[in-house]
Scaffold this motif. Structure first.
Motif, short mmCIF file in Angstrom:
data_model
loop_
_atom_site.label_atom_id
_atom_site.label_comp_id
_atom_site.label_asym_id
_atom_site.label_seq_id
_atom_site.Cartn_x
_atom_site.Cartn_y
_atom_site.Cartn_z
N THR A 1 8.24 -10.62 -0.01
CA THR A 1 7.74 -9.24 -0.17
C THR A 1 6.27 -9.10 0.27
OG1 THR A 1 7.24 -9.82 -2.44
CG2 THR A 1 9.27 -8.58 -2.07
N CYS A 2 5.63 -10.23 0.58
CA CYS A 2 4.22 -10.16 0.97
C CYS A 2 4.06 -9.45 2.32
CB CYS A 2 3.63 -11.56 1.09
SG CYS A 2 3.29 -12.35 -0.48
N PRO A 3 3.01 -8.63 2.45
CA PRO A 3 2.74 -8.04 3.77
C PRO A 3 2.21 -9.11 4.73
CG PRO A 3 1.00 -7.45 2.23
CD PRO A 3 2.01 -8.24 1.44
N ARG B 1 -5.50 -4.72 -3.29
CA ARG B 1 -4.77 -4.89 -4.56
C ARG B 1 -3.84 -6.10 -4.47
NH1 ARG B 1 -4.74 0.84 -5.05
NH2 ARG B 1 -2.82 1.03 -3.83
N HIS B 2 -3.17 -6.24 -3.32
CA HIS B 2 -2.24 -7.36 -3.17
C HIS B 2 -3.00 -8.70 -3.17
CE1 HIS B 2 1.33 -9.58 -2.07
NE2 HIS B 2 0.61 -10.20 -1.14
N LEU B 3 -4.11 -8.73 -2.46
CA LEU B 3 -4.88 -9.98 -2.37
C LEU B 3 -5.39 -10.41 -3.75
CD1 LEU B 3 -6.93 -9.53 0.93
CD2 LEU B 3 -4.84 -10.84 0.57
N VAL C 1 -3.89 -10.28 -6.52
CA VAL C 1 -2.84 -10.89 -7.35
C VAL C 1 -2.04 -11.96 -6.61
CG1 VAL C 1 -2.59 -8.86 -8.82
CG2 VAL C 1 -1.20 -9.05 -6.75
N CYS C 2 -2.34 -12.18 -5.33
CA CYS C 2 -1.53 -13.14 -4.55
C CYS C 2 -2.42 -14.20 -3.91
CB CYS C 2 -0.72 -12.39 -3.49
SG CYS C 2 0.37 -13.48 -2.55
N PRO C 3 -2.55 -15.35 -4.58
CA PRO C 3 -3.45 -16.39 -4.05
C PRO C 3 -3.03 -16.88 -2.66
CG PRO C 3 -2.64 -16.95 -6.26
CD PRO C 3 -1.87 -15.75 -5.81
N GLY C 4 -1.73 -16.89 -2.38
CA GLY C 4 -1.26 -17.36 -1.07
C GLY C 4 -1.81 -16.50 0.05
N CYS C 5 -1.70 -15.18 -0.13
CA CYS C 5 -2.19 -14.25 0.90
C CYS C 5 -3.71 -14.27 0.97
CB CYS C 5 -1.68 -12.84 0.63
SG CYS C 5 0.08 -12.67 0.99
N LYS C 6 -4.33 -14.41 -0.20
CA LYS C 6 -5.80 -14.50 -0.24
C LYS C 6 -6.25 -15.69 0.60
CE LYS C 6 -9.94 -13.74 -2.31
NZ LYS C 6 -10.69 -14.85 -1.72
ZN ZN Z 1 1.12 -12.23 -0.87
#
Ligand code: ZN
Length: 276
Positions: free
Chosen positions: A199-201, A225-227, A229-234
């Motif tokens: 579901t990650c962009p 907002r996504h970054l 809460v999402c360490p992988g995408c960060k």
């Molecule tokens: Zn993500």
């Protein structure tokens, strides 16, 4: 280019046109590091880069009189350097038989991380090498866009002018090139990067587009907002930022031997066709 720089260059240009050799030398010295790096990054071979530097500076010397003005000096320089680069690439023994396609590139898995010693300088050099290899593995049409925009620091419209393509085309090539280079460099950066969820962009492309002013503020906030809460995408975003920071170093000094050879070639050119 900043206004002050344009003004200073214009003064040098005007003086050089009137036959002031010192002004010409200063102008060429000012830009030789950039042209050298461009040749090295595009061709990956010091001999090719030297040819490109020499031919470009001679062409600049020859074309001074007809030149429009300092505001387009950099785009003019890179346009010349690029044309010599293409010629050189055609006949270079270092030219690869086949360029890896970007699609294949995207599938290249992370290069396993060699044990990084405590020596930070060594780690830095290794990183540089990985970055250079990543840039060199791009097809030339992607490589030149990334080098001009992210290493040489031209704006997207300036890159478009050098390449004779639209700004949109520059940006789309740039995003693909950045994604591919980040993919190769990221494992060496030591940033924890988890596998993104389905579901990650596509945060890396989004960030690249954001840097080119293509993302509207709402989409930007959503991404932030996504970054959060999402360490992988960060981690993925951080690795792109660091990769770009690695690209944007000051231009290197041209090796002394190369400088000397280029200077001699310009002397010879001026002896045969002195500025009138
Ligand atoms: Zn993500």
């Amino acid at each position: 280019m900043a206004d002050k720089q344009v003004e200073a260059d214009q003064e040098l240009l005007d003086a050089a046109r009137k036959g002031d050799r010192k002004a010409l030398d200063r102008l060429l010295e000012k830009y030789q590091g950039h042209v050298w790096r461009f040749g090295m990054k595009m061709c990956g071979d010091p001999e090719d880069a030297k040819e490109i530097l020499q031919e470009t500076l001679i062409q600049v010397t020859r074309g001074l009189k007809d030149f429009r003005g300092a505001s387009s000096l950099t785009t003019w320089l890179y346009t010349i350097a690029r044309s010599f680069c293409i010629k050189r690439r055609r006949k270079s023994k270092f030219a690869p038989d086949r360029e890896e396609s970007l699609e294949a590139e995207a599938e290249v898995r992370a290069i396993p991380d060699a044990s990084r010693g405590p020596d930070e300088a060594l780690a830095g050099r290794q990183l540089e090498q990985v970055l250079d290899e990543a840039i060199r593995s791009l097809e030339p049409m992607y490589r030149e866009v990334l080098v001009l925009r992210d290493a040489e620091g031209l704006s997207a419209p300036e890159v478009a002018e050098v390449l004779g393509i639209s700004v949109e085309a520059v940006k789309s090539r740039l995003h693909r090139a950045r994604v591919a280079v980040r993919e190769r460099v990221a494992p060496k950066l030591g940033i924890g990067e988890a596998q993104p969820a389905p579901t990650c962009p596509d945060v890396v492309s989004l960030l690249s587009r954001h840097l080119e002013g293509e993302i509207d503020p709402d989409a930007c906030k959503e991404m932030e907002r996504h970054l959060a809460v999402c360490p992988g995408c960060k981690g993925a975003c951080d690795s792109l930022k660091q990769t770009l920071a690695l690209c944007r170093t000051a231009p290197p000094r041209v090796p002394a031997k190369t400088q000397e050879a280029v200077r001699k070639a310009i002397e010879q050119f001026l002896a045969v066709s002195p500025p009138s």
